[in-house]
Design a protein around this motif. Structure first.
Motif, PDB file in Angstrom:
ATOM      1  N   THR A  46       0.845  -1.193   0.000  1.00  7.65           N
ATOM      2  CA  THR A  46       0.000   0.000   0.000  1.00  7.65           C
ATOM      3  C   THR A  46       0.881   1.243   0.000  1.00  7.65           C
ATOM      4  OG1 THR A  46      -0.138  -0.049   2.409  1.00  7.65           O
ATOM      5  CG2 THR A  46      -1.867  -1.178   1.188  1.00  7.65           C
ATOM      6  N   ASP A  47       0.323   2.337  -0.433  1.00  9.56           N
ATOM      7  CA  ASP A  47       1.117   3.539  -0.665  1.00  9.56           C
ATOM      8  C   ASP A  47       0.939   4.530   0.485  1.00  9.56           C
ATOM      9  OD1 ASP A  47       2.771   5.028  -2.719  1.00  9.56           O
ATOM     10  OD2 ASP A  47       1.194   6.496  -2.291  1.00  9.56           O
ATOM     11  N   ILE A  72      -8.953  -6.202  -8.752  1.00  5.48           N
ATOM     12  CA  ILE A  72      -7.853  -6.109  -7.796  1.00  5.48           C
ATOM     13  C   ILE A  72      -8.232  -5.192  -6.635  1.00  5.48           C
ATOM     14  CG2 ILE A  72      -5.568  -5.076  -7.490  1.00  5.48           C
ATOM     15  CD1 ILE A  72      -4.636  -6.463  -9.946  1.00  5.48           C
ATOM     16  N   LEU A  73      -8.890  -4.084  -6.927  1.00  2.00           N
ATOM     17  CA  LEU A  73      -9.293  -3.181  -5.851  1.00  2.00           C
ATOM     18  C   LEU A  73     -10.328  -3.813  -4.932  1.00  2.00           C
ATOM     19  CD1 LEU A  73      -9.536   0.229  -7.770  1.00  2.00           C
ATOM     20  CD2 LEU A  73      -7.732  -0.540  -6.225  1.00  2.00           C
ATOM     21  N   GLY A 105       0.032   3.098  -5.357  1.00  3.76           N
ATOM     22  CA  GLY A 105       0.523   4.405  -5.792  1.00  3.76           C
ATOM     23  C   GLY A 105       1.978   4.394  -6.215  1.00  3.76           C
ATOM     24  N   VAL A 106       2.744   5.312  -5.625  1.00  5.17           N
ATOM     25  CA  VAL A 106       4.129   5.522  -6.041  1.00  5.17           C
ATOM     26  C   VAL A 106       4.973   4.279  -5.815  1.00  5.17           C
ATOM     27  CG1 VAL A 106       6.142   7.019  -5.743  1.00  5.17           C
ATOM     28  CG2 VAL A 106       3.854   7.959  -5.486  1.00  5.17           C
ATOM     29  N   SER A 130      -6.456   2.999  -8.941  1.00  4.31           N
ATOM     30  CA  SER A 130      -6.501   3.165  -7.496  1.00  4.31           C
ATOM     31  C   SER A 130      -6.610   4.634  -7.111  1.00  4.31           C
ATOM     32  CB  SER A 130      -5.253   2.546  -6.859  1.00  4.31           C
ATOM     33  OG  SER A 130      -5.244   2.742  -5.471  1.00  4.31           O
ATOM     34  N   ILE A 131      -5.862   5.491  -7.784  1.00  2.00           N
ATOM     35  CA  ILE A 131      -5.947   6.927  -7.470  1.00  2.00           C
ATOM     36  C   ILE A 131      -7.348   7.452  -7.764  1.00  2.00           C
ATOM     37  CG2 ILE A 131      -5.086   9.203  -8.114  1.00  2.00           C
ATOM     38  CD1 ILE A 131      -2.371   7.907  -8.638  1.00  2.00           C
ATOM     39  N   MET A 132      -7.936   7.029  -8.871  1.00  2.00           N
ATOM     40  CA  MET A 132      -9.288   7.473  -9.196  1.00  2.00           C
ATOM     41  C   MET A 132     -10.298   6.928  -8.192  1.00  2.00           C
ATOM     42  SD  MET A 132      -9.030   9.473 -11.776  1.00  2.00           S
ATOM     43  CE  MET A 132     -10.763   9.588 -12.205  1.00  2.00           C
TER      44      MET A 132
END
Length: 622
Positions: free
Chosen positions: A145-146, A351-352, A386-387, A422-424
């Motif tokens: 996780t980010d 996946i989410l 994320g990153v 994921s960001i959206m």
């Protein structure tokens, strides 16, 4: 001779500056009113100005030599994650790694392992042409996780108001630790893939061609040298940094500005040191940050300085604009690499939904930091990609053999689209959730108002056209349970002035007197209503009244001790009860004679002249 220079550097700096200035003007509205996350807005801007939209900047064109663009991405994400996980360690409460050791171990080992396997199965089902080891390699990139995206749900107005502190802390601790623990999940399939390649090597380790030797290399090279060594070194660096900082502050050797920037320097020190010895710098940064704030002193000082939040905002803006600009949108068109575009979308959704929530819900009984199913569901859903996923994708691309061309072509498109999804999803969850909550609340309010019971004629008056208020006989009968009080003129308006007001049509012209109310809160009931001191109607003001009128025998003689009741009260109460005792038929007549709520009896008009001529002792009783 001046000339226009529209190089990528100038355009990038101008774009970043415009974003920071404009976003800064409306940041409170966006974050605390609309609940949009900063990474979401930055990534959308990066996509808009990238090579596939406005084409203002093209980071892919910075690749002056083969692999240079990937090296820039790897270096940028490594530095950003290192700083963020160190700050995540500082944010945790006192001795958090020790106090929540069980919760972290469950989330970092079984939860991550099951999520890794589930993600690999989904990749294998939806992305054709990949072996299971290659699917495990891609799944390892999206398993951690980010910490940067986790800040959108662990910090800010919404988090402080709606998310419990222990849930925020466990999300921060997990996201900071599992970024460094992604190495074992990534390098196990990488070592197995390389073991089948005669000329490839991973991180300087020459391949072996049997399973036992590969597992042995994975244990001592990854778990011992990468994980355990980074934990020990990170803890020691953080401990020494904490002691030296406290000593310098006690001796007044350090100024305020250097104290604020100390955390940034510590992150650079840990990353540089661990990078030189080839160990896990991300996990070392997280452990060093928590060791640095082990006594809670540094955490409190960092919260007061707020330098960390400023640096977070700058890093988030620059990083996610860059990520939005490098997403390979062309790979999702025309079945490039033999993968249709809809497969990426379905894979991101599955996946989410399946990678993490079911696992956390199923194992939350073993996580003391999650106290109920609701918290487990929340923590399971907010495990953003994320990153860190971009970083591990570049690490995988660096170590995959050249002959594995298909997986090398797909690792970046698949992982980057998971990051975008994921960001959206996590960036829009709060705005949509708050909008839904407000809509449901408004709908229920309007529905409840329309279903309120009403009585015909109640509240009907001039200008209301039949508007009505809820009223039933129980409300009216409740009036008979209390004796009525005589009302003295208030606010300088006399009773006669109030009685001269025009009455609406249809109002009754008589008032049926109700039994009088006497406030007998420890006072003599025999005193006439017209001569009752104000403090007897307002017992809370008795002491102040007595202070100004200490010579009044009437006030002092009738006051009973606190918690007792004068004998006169009991006798007066019994007399009043005998006076107002009536038959059920009389009670019903009195009930029927009460005017509806909001109307004025007609007898008021006919009796107004008589009332004006009455003495003060004969005021109308209500």
């Amino acid at each position: 001779m001046p000339e226009i220079d529209t190089s990528d550097l100038n355009v990038s700096l101008a774009t970043l500056g415009v974003f920071l200035c404009v976003y800064g003007l409306i940041s409170y509205l966006v974050k605390d009113k609309l609940y949009f996350s900063e990474p979401l807005i930055a990534m959308v801007i990066g996509v808009a100005i990238g090579p596939h939209a406005l084409n203002w900047i093209d980071p892919l064109a910075w690749d002056e030599s083969p692999g240079w663009g990937d090296y820039i991405t790897l270096s940028v994400t490594r530095v950003v994650i290192g700083i963020q996980v160190l700050f995540a360690g500082i944010d945790l409460p006192k001795k958090y790694l020790k106090l929540e050791f069980q919760s972290l171990m469950v989330l970092l080992l079984p939860v991550m392992t099951i999520a890794w396997l589930i993600s690999a199965g989904l990749v294998r089902a939806l992305i054709p042409g990949l072996t299971f080891l290659e699917c495990l390699c891609i799944a390892a990139c999206v398993t951690p996780t980010d910490p940067i995206l986790a800040n959108s749900i662990t910090k800010g107005r919404f988090a402080e108001k709606h998310v419990p502190g222990h849930v925020r802390n466990i999300l921060v601790g997990e996201s900071g630790a599992n970024d460094g623990l992604g190495y074992p999940f990534l390098f196990l399939p990488l070592l197995l893939i390389v073991s089948r390649s005669p000329h490839a090597e991973v991180r300087g380790t020459y391949p072996v061609h049997d399973l036992g030797s590969t597992i042995a290399v994975w244990i001592y090279d990854i778990w011992i040298y990468q994980i355990l060594l980074s934990i020990v070194v990170g803890f020691l660096i953080g401990h020494v940094a904490r002691k030296t900082l406290r000593y310098a502050q006690e001796k007044e050797f350090i100024d305020h500005e250097s104290f604020i920037a100390y955390g940034f320097g510590l992150a650079a020190l840990v990353m540089g040191t661990m990078g030189m010895i080839g160990s896990d710098d991300l996990l070392a940064c997280f452990v060093a940050g928590n060791s640095f704030s082990w006594d809670d002193y540094t955490r409190i000082a960092a919260e007061e300085a707020r330098f960390q939040n400023i640096l977070d905002g700058l890093l988030n803006a620059a990083t996610f604009i860059y990520i939005g600009a490098i997403i390979p949108w062309s790979a999702y068109e025309n079945n490039m690499y033999s993968v249709a575009g809809w497969r990426y979308v379905v894979l991101a959704i599955l996946i989410l939904l399946l990678r993490r929530p079911p696992v956390v819900i199923g194992l939350y009984w073993f996580v003391p930091a999650l106290r109920n199913l609701r918290e487990a569901t929340f923590a399971g859903y907010f495990g953003p990609i994320g990153v860190s996923a971009v970083f591990y994708a570049q690490v995988a691309l660096k170590n995959l053999p050249e002959e594995r061309e298909h997986v090398r072509n797909l690792v970046v498109p698949v992982v980057y689209f998971m990051v975008f999804g994921s960001i959206m999803a996590h960036g829009m969850s709060l705005p949509l959730g708050m909008l839904y909550a407000r809509t449901v609340t408004l709908t229920r309010t309007m529905t409840a108002a329309s279903l309120l019971p009403t009585r015909a004629g109640v509240g009907a008056s001039a200008g209301t056209s039949g508007a009505s208020l809820p009223l039933n006989k129980a409300d009216i009968k409740r009036v008979d349970e209390f004796p009525a009080a005589r009302l003295e003129p208030m606010g300088g308006v006399s009773t006669s002035a109030l009685e001269t007001l025009p009455a609406p049509a249809g109002m009754p012209t008589s008032i049926t007197p109700l039994p009088s109310i006497r406030f007998t809160h420890g006072f003599d009931d025999s005193t006439p209503a017209t001569s009752t001191p104000r403090h007897r109607l307002h017992p809370s003001r008795r002491h102040s009244h007595a202070a100004h009128h200490s010579t009044s025998e009437d006030d002092t003689d009738t006051v009973a001790p606190l918690g007792t009741r004068p004998a006169s009260v009991s006798s007066a109460a019994s007399e009043r009860a005998s006076e107002h005792s009536s038959s059920p038929e009389q009670d019903q007549q009195e009930l029927d004679s009460v005017a509806p709520l909001g109307t004025r009896p007609a007898s008021v008009h006919s009796a107004s002249g008589e009332e004006q001529s009455r003495s003060p002792q004969e005021h109308v009783s209500v």
